[in-house]
Scaffold this motif. Sequence first.
Motif, PDB file in Angstrom:
ATOM      1  N   UNK A  79       0.806  -1.214   0.000  1.00  0.00           N
ATOM      2  CA  UNK A  79       0.000   0.000   0.000  1.00  0.00           C
ATOM      3  C   UNK A  79       0.843   1.270   0.000  1.00  0.00           C
ATOM      4  N   UNK A  80       2.061   1.173   0.536  1.00  0.00           N
ATOM      5  CA  UNK A  80       2.870   2.387   0.657  1.00  0.00           C
ATOM      6  C   UNK A  80       3.800   2.616  -0.531  1.00  0.00           C
ATOM      7  N   UNK A  81       4.317   1.549  -1.129  1.00  0.00           N
ATOM      8  CA  UNK A  81       5.233   1.738  -2.255  1.00  0.00           C
ATOM      9  C   UNK A  81       4.583   2.441  -3.449  1.00  0.00           C
ATOM     10  N   UNK A  82       3.303   2.176  -3.776  1.00  0.00           N
ATOM     11  CA  UNK A  82       2.688   2.950  -4.864  1.00  0.00           C
ATOM     12  C   UNK A  82       2.625   4.441  -4.581  1.00  0.00           C
ATOM     13  N   UNK A  83       2.800   4.828  -3.334  1.00  0.00           N
ATOM     14  CA  UNK A  83       2.856   6.256  -3.021  1.00  0.00           C
ATOM     15  C   UNK A  83       4.287   6.751  -3.033  1.00  0.00           C
ATOM     16  N   UNK A  84       5.191   5.939  -2.499  1.00  0.00           N
ATOM     17  CA  UNK A  84       6.586   6.369  -2.367  1.00  0.00           C
ATOM     18  C   UNK A  84       7.260   6.561  -3.712  1.00  0.00           C
ATOM     19  N   UNK A  85       7.087   5.604  -4.603  1.00  0.00           N
ATOM     20  CA  UNK A  85       7.793   5.680  -5.893  1.00  0.00           C
ATOM     21  C   UNK A  85       7.398   6.927  -6.671  1.00  0.00           C
ATOM     22  N   UNK A  86       6.092   7.202  -6.913  1.00  0.00           N
ATOM     23  CA  UNK A  86       5.755   8.450  -7.624  1.00  0.00           C
ATOM     24  C   UNK A  86       6.190   9.704  -6.855  1.00  0.00           C
ATOM     25  N   UNK A  87       6.097   9.649  -5.523  1.00  0.00           N
ATOM     26  CA  UNK A  87       6.497  10.826  -4.757  1.00  0.00           C
ATOM     27  C   UNK A  87       7.988  11.112  -4.913  1.00  0.00           C
ATOM     28  N   UNK A  88       8.820  10.068  -4.916  1.00  0.00           N
ATOM     29  CA  UNK A  88      10.255  10.278  -5.104  1.00  0.00           C
ATOM     30  C   UNK A  88      10.571  10.767  -6.509  1.00  0.00           C
ATOM     31  N   UNK A  89       9.820  10.272  -7.488  1.00  0.00           N
ATOM     32  CA  UNK A  89      10.038  10.745  -8.869  1.00  0.00           C
ATOM     33  C   UNK A  89       9.677  12.224  -8.987  1.00  0.00           C
ATOM     34  N   UNK A  90       8.538  12.581  -8.403  1.00  0.00           N
ATOM     35  CA  UNK A  90       8.137  13.990  -8.439  1.00  0.00           C
ATOM     36  C   UNK A  90       9.158  14.856  -7.705  1.00  0.00           C
ATOM     37  N   UNK A  91       9.673  14.356  -6.563  1.00  0.00           N
ATOM     38  CA  UNK A  91      10.681  15.114  -5.838  1.00  0.00           C
ATOM     39  C   UNK A  91      11.959  15.284  -6.626  1.00  0.00           C
ATOM     40  N   UNK A  92      12.376  14.211  -7.347  1.00  0.00           N
ATOM     41  CA  UNK A  92      13.577  14.295  -8.174  1.00  0.00           C
ATOM     42  C   UNK A  92      13.413  15.318  -9.278  1.00  0.00           C
ATOM     43  N   UNK A  93      12.247  15.295  -9.934  1.00  0.00           N
ATOM     44  CA  UNK A  93      11.998  16.275 -10.996  1.00  0.00           C
ATOM     45  C   UNK A  93      11.934  17.690 -10.431  1.00  0.00           C
ATOM     46  N   UNK A 101      15.346  23.688  -3.772  1.00  0.00           N
ATOM     47  CA  UNK A 101      14.265  23.004  -3.076  1.00  0.00           C
ATOM     48  C   UNK A 101      14.836  22.109  -1.983  1.00  0.00           C
ATOM     49  N   UNK A 102      14.267  22.170  -0.789  1.00  0.00           N
ATOM     50  CA  UNK A 102      14.764  21.396   0.346  1.00  0.00           C
ATOM     51  C   UNK A 102      14.547  19.903   0.098  1.00  0.00           C
ATOM     52  N   UNK A 103      15.514  19.104   0.600  1.00  0.00           N
ATOM     53  CA  UNK A 103      15.378  17.653   0.457  1.00  0.00           C
ATOM     54  C   UNK A 103      14.206  17.114   1.278  1.00  0.00           C
ATOM     55  N   UNK A 104      13.870  17.807   2.379  1.00  0.00           N
ATOM     56  CA  UNK A 104      12.704  17.391   3.156  1.00  0.00           C
ATOM     57  C   UNK A 104      11.422  17.580   2.339  1.00  0.00           C
ATOM     58  N   UNK A 105      11.359  18.667   1.596  1.00  0.00           N
ATOM     59  CA  UNK A 105      10.178  18.895   0.758  1.00  0.00           C
ATOM     60  C   UNK A 105      10.133  17.918  -0.405  1.00  0.00           C
ATOM     61  N   UNK A 106      11.276  17.625  -0.988  1.00  0.00           N
ATOM     62  CA  UNK A 106      11.301  16.781  -2.182  1.00  0.00           C
ATOM     63  C   UNK A 106      11.155  15.300  -1.843  1.00  0.00           C
ATOM     64  N   UNK A 107      11.851  14.805  -0.802  1.00  0.00           N
ATOM     65  CA  UNK A 107      11.914  13.362  -0.561  1.00  0.00           C
ATOM     66  C   UNK A 107      11.366  12.931   0.804  1.00  0.00           C
TER      67      UNK A 107
END
Length: 825
Positions: free
Chosen positions: A686-700, A708-714
């Motif tokens: 349930x959590x990985x489908x959220x983590x993976x897109x969130x990390x991609x969005x943070x990387x972009x 941009x702060x790493x806390x905000x991005x990742x």
Amino acid sequence: MTNLPPPAEELRLLDAELWRLDARRAVLLQRRAWMIHTLRSAAASQGGQDSGAGPAAWPGRDSAVTHRPETTAPGVQNLLLVLGGVLLTVAGVAFTLVGWGHLGITGRSLVLGAVTVGTLGAPVALLRRGLASTAEAVAGLGLALTVLDAYALYQVVFTGTDVLAYTAAATAVLAGAWAAYGLSAGSSPATDAPGEEGTDQQAARLVLRLPLPLATATAHLPLLLWALAVGAGPPTLTAVLLVTAAAGAAVALRTGSAPVRIVAVVGSLGTGAVGVVSAGLLTWSASAPGTAARSAALLALAAAIALVAARFVPKPDVAVGAALTAGLCVAAGTGGVIRVSLPGAWTVPGFLVCGVALLAAVRTPLPRASRRGLVLASLTVQGLAVAWAVPVVAGTLLGPVAGMGRPWSGVPRDFRAAVFTDVPWPPHAATVPLVLTVVAGVLAVVARRGAERRPSAAVGALVLGWAAVLVLPLVLELSYGAGLVAQGAVVVGALGCAEWTRRATDAASPLTLTAMMLALVTSVALALVSLASEAVTIGVLVVLTLLFGAAGPRPGTGAFAAPAALVHATAMACAIGASIGLQPQHTALLVLVVPAVAALVAARPVGSSTTVPVEGAGVAAGLLALVLAATDPPMLALVLSLGGVIAAGTALRRERRPVAHVAAVLFLLATWLRWAAWDVTTPEAYTLPVTVPALVVGLLGRRRDPALSSWTAYGAGLAVTAVPSLFAAWGDPHWLRPLLLGTAALAATLVGAGNRLKAPLVLGGVVLALVALHELAPHVAQVVGLLPRWAPPALAGLVLLALGATYEQRLRDAQRVREAFGRFH
């Protein structure tokens, strides 16, 4: 009761009074100077004997104590005069009724008459001396004594006379006598005595103000009392009231005295209002044309009185009100005759015709205020007629709602039965279309001739004409199919009217918007009526969807037509699903077609006024699909996934980029529901489908904005998986989850250290440490079990001592630094 003289005379009196005040002031000033001299001499003589005495208290303004009066002199005067007059009047009543019993009623009457003559003569002498207020009080006493004289005369001479008849005659005589007394009491000529020239001139100008208003008020009683004495019926009493009102109005219009005018106006309005109400009740209760005609004649008399008053009243607002009353009286009287002459269904049309006929006053030479009042009366009658028709129109629109609880129950016998299912048809509703058509025609004429009222009148004419056509199939008792066709024609006509007005004005005018709203309301009523038959329901919804879909692309009307087409399409999808036997959760897939179409329609053209309404209709259809699929989790997951696809497609438009967040939420919810349907209990699913897109969005985001702060991005993406997995690992007896979580935490720590990113470094390090502690916990517990019981407290004490010593050392270092800086000074 203070009676002020004319301005010139009052000015002369004021000058004389000021002269007397100046003379009195001179005397007082001389006296004051003598008193001051006397006090100074006394103080000087005492100064040598008692040098320690303080200064003498000199009289002056500061030492004087002033008392503010609590009332005015005229107020005290009037109160005393009123109380005196009341007490004397009470004494006269007691004397007439019970006093001096040895004299008998005859002797008392003679004495009372003599006292009355003397009392009524006294105000003339008082006026000659300028005592107007006292004269008013004495005159009031004299007028009260005349009433007692009338009672005594009845007891002595007219004992056997009917009480009402004698009262009518007595009030007439008293009104006349009081009027004559009031007119003659103040007209006494001035005397020629040289010493009283000014006083006599003032008396010649002063008049008594009390007798004439009392005479006017009493004059309203004789005719009514006479009618009651002779046993007159309601029509005669009504006529008497109206004649009395006319006389009062005449007095009010011709008199120059304000008190008399006020009394006459109040009396005229009171008797006239009672007379009009009585005539209206007689008209309403009449059962034959002759009786109704007599009542109508009374209302016509009232109307004539009101029109004459409106013509001569100087105030325009009062004149308009009088003319309005006259118009309503004419309409009520004529309508009452029509009511008893025609069947009951034609009562309201009869009144309406009378009201419309009042509009002919616009072409008459009457004053502007009178014409305006008659027009307002006509509008009032027309408004009441429309209000009478409103329940039938409301029943036509809301009646089919009852059929929603029993859809496809069978074709009714006629269209009226399909609409009025649970509510009875009104007995006199056959003339409702006629009434609405007549008022609509009047408004249409006003719209063509009155430039300033054209928009509102045109809108009113359109609404009333639509209502008349809407009710007509029910009045004609058309068959079910014919009624559906007629109501569909109303929808088409309203849409056509909207298009015609749009082209005529090249904009969304009030008339265009009204026509579109009428088309929408009619289409909803038609859809509800069609629920009686399955085939009819689907056919009507298809036609309505096509009609409003065709009107959707047009500017000005698309903001209404396009969402209406989507709403009807949603209803059509539900009807088709129910017709082919689909379960609600499977019908939800058909309903999802509507949001997809809405997304495609809203995508072009950009900036159109239809974009937001169409998207709103699509969102509503999507929510309905979710409700239909709520009972089946797998199907609900599918619906959420398809909704996410539609939202993702909408997010491709530049102005709708924030919708991508909605799409992500829908995909996530769909994934979670799917896992739950498969009984998946692993939190990482349930959590990985959220983590993976969130990390991609943070990387972009970090690539686009390096600051941009790493806390905000990742931070959020890492925590969504790390925290639930950590809790699960602490309760997991197996080695695989701690191994994988520790490996992932180590990787995040290394990435954070290598790129100097605080969020991965801190989160990864904390999770790695906690996983390691979890793995070492059994061994630590085993070692702790081998230690003595005093070891843990001792260890804790040592730690605290070390912390305290460190804290003290830091404080001493800070003190040394401060002392070193102090020596520089």
